[in-house]
Design a protein around this motif. Structure first.
Motif, PDB file in Angstrom:
ATOM      1  N   HIS A   6       0.829  -1.208   0.000  1.00 37.82           N
ATOM      2  CA  HIS A   6       0.000   0.000   0.000  1.00 37.82           C
ATOM      3  C   HIS A   6       0.861   1.254   0.000  1.00 37.82           C
ATOM      4  O   HIS A   6       0.614   2.200  -0.747  1.00 37.82           O
ATOM      5  N   ASP A  45      -6.548   1.059   7.096  1.00 39.30           N
ATOM      6  CA  ASP A  45      -6.067   0.007   7.992  1.00 39.30           C
ATOM      7  C   ASP A  45      -6.017   0.445   9.450  1.00 39.30           C
ATOM      8  O   ASP A  45      -5.666  -0.355  10.324  1.00 39.30           O
ATOM      9  N   ARG A  56     -11.309  -4.261   7.359  1.00 41.42           N
ATOM     10  CA  ARG A  56     -11.982  -4.323   6.056  1.00 41.42           C
ATOM     11  C   ARG A  56     -13.472  -4.056   6.196  1.00 41.42           C
ATOM     12  O   ARG A  56     -14.295  -4.610   5.482  1.00 41.42           O
ATOM     13  N   HIS A  60     -12.954   0.789   4.739  1.00 40.64           N
ATOM     14  CA  HIS A  60     -12.557   0.264   3.430  1.00 40.64           C
ATOM     15  C   HIS A  60     -13.704   0.422   2.438  1.00 40.64           C
ATOM     16  O   HIS A  60     -14.145  -0.536   1.805  1.00 40.64           O
ATOM     17  N   HIS A 117      -5.889   2.654  -1.837  1.00 39.39           N
ATOM     18  CA  HIS A 117      -5.894   1.543  -0.889  1.00 39.39           C
ATOM     19  C   HIS A 117      -7.026   0.566  -1.225  1.00 39.39           C
ATOM     20  O   HIS A 117      -6.825  -0.650  -1.257  1.00 39.39           O
ATOM     21  N   ASP A 121      -6.969  -3.441  -2.318  1.00 38.66           N
ATOM     22  CA  ASP A 121      -7.595  -4.480  -1.496  1.00 38.66           C
ATOM     23  C   ASP A 121      -8.707  -5.232  -2.202  1.00 38.66           C
ATOM     24  O   ASP A 121      -8.979  -6.384  -1.883  1.00 38.66           O
ATOM     25  N   SER A 124      -8.117  -8.762  -3.732  1.00 38.10           N
ATOM     26  CA  SER A 124      -7.864  -9.933  -2.892  1.00 38.10           C
ATOM     27  C   SER A 124      -9.144 -10.734  -2.653  1.00 38.10           C
ATOM     28  O   SER A 124     -10.246 -10.284  -2.951  1.00 38.10           O
ATOM     29  N   ALA A 146      -4.323 -11.169   0.259  1.00 36.74           N
ATOM     30  CA  ALA A 146      -3.693  -9.880   0.584  1.00 36.74           C
ATOM     31  C   ALA A 146      -2.205 -10.038   0.869  1.00 36.74           C
ATOM     32  O   ALA A 146      -1.417  -9.133   0.613  1.00 36.74           O
TER      33      ALA A 146
END
Length: 174
Positions: A6, A45, A56, A60, A117, A121, A124, A146
Motif C-alpha cells: 500500500h 487500515d 476491512r 474500506h 488503498h 484491497d 484480494s 492480501a
C-alpha cells in the motif's frame, strides 16, 4: 495487500501527481496533494486498532474515502487560513482563491489516497464493502490473497515506476 505494498503504491502515485502539478505551475498544491495521497492511503487500515471497527469494514469503502477526503479538505482550509498571508506569490498562482482551491485539493487528494488503498484491497479474496453506506455487501475480484508476494511486489513495482516517472517529469523541465 499488506502495508508495504500500500505504502509503495501510494507513494509512487503521490509523487507522480505532485510532479504533474509542479510542472503545471502549482507547486504548493502539488506538494500538498502528494503529501495527502501518501498519508491517506494507510488510513483504512486504522480499523485494525479501533475497538469499535472491524478490519476491512466501513473504513474500506468509498463512503470512508469521501469522509476522509472531507477531513483533509477541512484541515487544508485551516492550513490555508494560517498560511495565506505568508505564501510567496510565485507559489500561489490562484490568488484570492487560495483557500478554497487548497481545500478542494485536500478533499480530492484524500479521497484518491484512500481509493488507491481500496483498489489494491478489492483484488484480494477477502473483499471490502466498496459501496458502503449505499450497500453493505463486500466485493472482491478474488485474484489473490492480501499477503501474496506477487501482489505486494506488483504494488511496489507500480509505485516505483510511478514515482520515477514523476521525478523524471520534473527533471525534464529543469
Amino acid at each position: 495487500m499488506l502495508g508495504i505494498g500500500h505504502q509503495s503504491l501510494s507513494t509512487g502515485i503521490g509523487i507522480l501527481i505532485a510532479s504533474v502539478m509542479i510542472v503545471a505551475g502549482v507547486p504548493l498544491l502539488g506538494l500538498a496533494a502528494g503529501f495527502v495521497i501518501v498519508s491517506a492511503a494507510r488510513i483504512p487500515d486504522a480499523d485494525r486498532n479501533l475497538p469499535f471497527a472491524t478490519h476491512r469494514g466501513r473504513l474500506h469503502s468509498l463512503g470512508g474515502a469521501v469522509a476522509f477526503g472531507l477531513c483533509y479538505g477541512v484541515f487544508y482550509s485551516v492550513v490555508g487560513l494560517l498560511l495565506s498571508d505568508i505564501i510567496p506569490a510565485t507559489w500561489n498562482p490562484v490568488g484570492e482563491f487560495f483557500i478554497p482551491v487548497l481545500a478542494i485539493t485536500g478533499f480530492l487528494a484524500g479521497t484518491v489516497g484512500v481509493a488507491i488503498h481500496l483498489a489494491a484491497d478489492v483484488v484480494s479474496k477477502q473483499g471490502i464493502p466498496v459501496l458502503w453506506p449505499l450497500r453493505s455487501e463486500t466485493y472482491a475480484l478474488e485474484w489473490t490473497t492480501a499477503a501474496s508476494n506477487r501482489l505486494n511486489t506488483l504494488g511496489m513495482l507500480i509505485g516505483g515506476a510511478a514515482g520515477l516517472s514523476g521525478v523524471g517529469l520534473v527533471l525534464m523541465t529543469l
